[in-house]
Structure formats: structure tokens, C-alpha cells
Design an enzyme around this catalytic site. Structure first.
Site: not given
Ligand SMILES: [Zn+2]
Length: 274
Positions: A72, A107, A127, A135, A139, A172, A239
Site C-alpha cells: 500500500y 471507486q 472504496h 485502527c 477503537c 490506542c 470499450e
Molecule cells: Zn485504536
């Protein structure tokens, strides 16, 4: 095609109804962001080469969180370098033209619509957004921007100690995940605006689909909803897609065009007739 386009726009302008745009990977591809479903999306982990549809899953994140984060952060770097194109700018002009009657459903997770100038209030990122994290244990149900100190990755990189210290929940201190919808997860309203997107579809007087082949469930539901309400659909795609025939049957149009060219033709038609 131009006469038909004029007819659709004139008829829409005679009402005070809403206009909704649905965009997909095609518009981002014109800003040099690969779809990540194609060969560019493959990712090597050890001696294995994983398909994007395996990488972009909660299951993979559970098993190999660091590899998924590295992938990512690599994709984030590609998105960070990309610039909005004239299709994105046309959508900003449409928002200025229609204000509260305008909804953009995308998207794409690359933030290019917001970067171009569409407002977060009228943009539904169904998305998620690759520049955000949340988290893992939810949390607080919050979404946080990726820390600015975090660096993009190249192929072959792995996470550093610094990355590990930054990829923590600000509340947290637990693990965080990318704020994106994975293939083995479901849409919801809180993070992905499922119901508000379907509501926009049910209230719209015109739906314009640009650069999406309809491979995922919510875009299909949006197009079906507008079709059921007998409202016109304009499908802009290089297309034929599963949306092209419903578009033609809905009293709308299939425009065999790139997103940038199709959206700008549509914008010009609106500007001439408004
Ligand atoms: Zn958290």
C-alpha cells in the site's frame, strides 16, 4: 451522438433534478495510475508472486500485515506523484455548476478528485482513500491521515523501524490498516457511504458513469437503481461495459470515449445549453 447528447442535457436542464457521477479506474489511468488489477499490481513476497486480488484482502493483512502495508505504501507513492487530469477538472466544473444537486461517487482511492477541487461533502469515496488509515480494532471508528513522515516504498523494500512506529493507532497505539475496502469485505455506510450512495442514485435525474467496467457490486447497484427509476444513464468508456446497454436503453447514451474526452464533451454541451 451529439444530437442525442444535446437532447439528454436539454431534457435534464428542464427539470431541477440532481446529477450524479460515478467514476472508476479509467479516469485515474489517464493520470498514469495503473488499475492494480493488471500486471502492475502483482507483488512479490519472498519467492511468491501475489495477485492484487490476493493482496487486497483482510485475510492477507491478517497473515502478512507488513507486506500488505509495504504494497500500500508503494501504491500510495504512485498516487502521490499523479496529477488530476482534465476529466477531474470537468467534474469540479460540474460541482460548481450544480452545487447541492451534484454528487460524485468514486471507486478510486487515489484522492485525485479531492486534489482537483471536488468537495469532500459531495464526494463519496466508496472504496476508501489510500492516504488514510484506521485502527484495526476500530477503537474509535475514526479515520486518520497517514503520518506525513511516512515514506513511499519501492518494489523490494520492507517496513523500517520508523514505519512501524508511525503505523500505530493515535488513540490506542494498536495496529492500523489502510483505509480501503478489501475484496473480502463488505460496503458499509460509516466508512464507504453505502446508503448515501444508493440514496443519491435513487434521487438522481441523470447518472454519468465514467471509466468503470462495473466489476464491483455497489456500482452495479447504483446503475440498476437509476435504470429502475427510468432515468437516463450516460456511460463513458473506451470499450463496451456491462453499463453500455442499460445506458442506451435508459434513454441515455454509450459514449465510446476516454473519461477526459467524454466528460469534457458533456461539460461543453451543458455550458452551451445552460
Ligand atoms: Zn485504536
Amino acid at each position: 451522438m451529439e444530437d442525442k447528447l444535446k437532447e439528454i442535457v436539454e431534457s435534464f436542464l428542464s427539470t431541477q433534478s440532481r446529477i450524479t457521477f460515478l467514476t472508476g479506474a479509467g479516469i485515474s489511468a489517464e493520470s498514469n495510475i495503473p488499475t492494480f488489477r493488471g500486471p502492475e499490481g502483482y507483488w512479490k513476497v519472498g519467492s511468491n508472486n501475489f495477485h492484487p486480488q490476493e493482496m487486497a484482502t483482510y485475510q492477507m493483512f491478517r497473515q502478512r500485515p507488513e507486506e500488505v502495508w509495504t504494497w500500500y505504501l508503494y501504491r500510495m507513492g504512485v498516487c502521490k506523484k499523479a496529477m488530476p487530469n482534465s476529466g477531474h477538472l470537468a467534474l469540479v466544473a460540474f460541482e460548481q455548476m450544480f452545487g447541492d444537486r451534484f454528487t460524485l461517487i468514486t471507486q478510486n482511492v487515489d484522492s485525485l478528485h479531492l486534489h482537483a477541487g471536488n468537495s469532500p461533502e459531495r464526494t463519496r469515496q466508496i472504496h476508501g482513500n489510500i492516504f488514510f488509515m484506521r485502527c484495526v480494532s476500530e477503537c474509535r471508528n475514526s479515520v486518520y491521515p497517514l503520518p506525513s513522515e511516512i515514506e513511499a516504498k519501492k518494489r523490494g523494500d520492507s517496513l523500517t523501524e520508523k514505519d512501524r512506529s508511525l503505523l500505530k493507532c493515535p488513540d490506542c497505539a494498536g495496529p492500523v490498516r489502510p483505509h480501503v475496502l478489501w475484496f473480502d469485505e463488505s460496503y458499509n455506510e460509516h466508512h464507504y457511504r453505502l446508503y448515501s450512495s444508493l440514496q443519491a442514485a435513487s434521487e438522481t435525474g441523470l447518472l454519468v458513469v465514467a471509466g468503470t467496467s462495473g466489476a464491483t457490486n455497489l456500482p452495479n447497484q447504483i446503475v440498476s437503481e437509476v435504470f429502475r427509476n427510468s432515468k437516463p444513464i450516460i456511460d463513458i468508456n473506451i470499450e463496451q461495459s456491462p453499463f453500455s446497454i442499460p445506458a442506451a436503453k435508459s434513454g441515455g447514451l454509450f459514449m465510446k470515449e476516454t473519461s477526459t474526452s467524454g466528460l469534457n464533451k458533456l461539460l461543453k454541451t451543458f455550458q452551451e445549453l445552460i
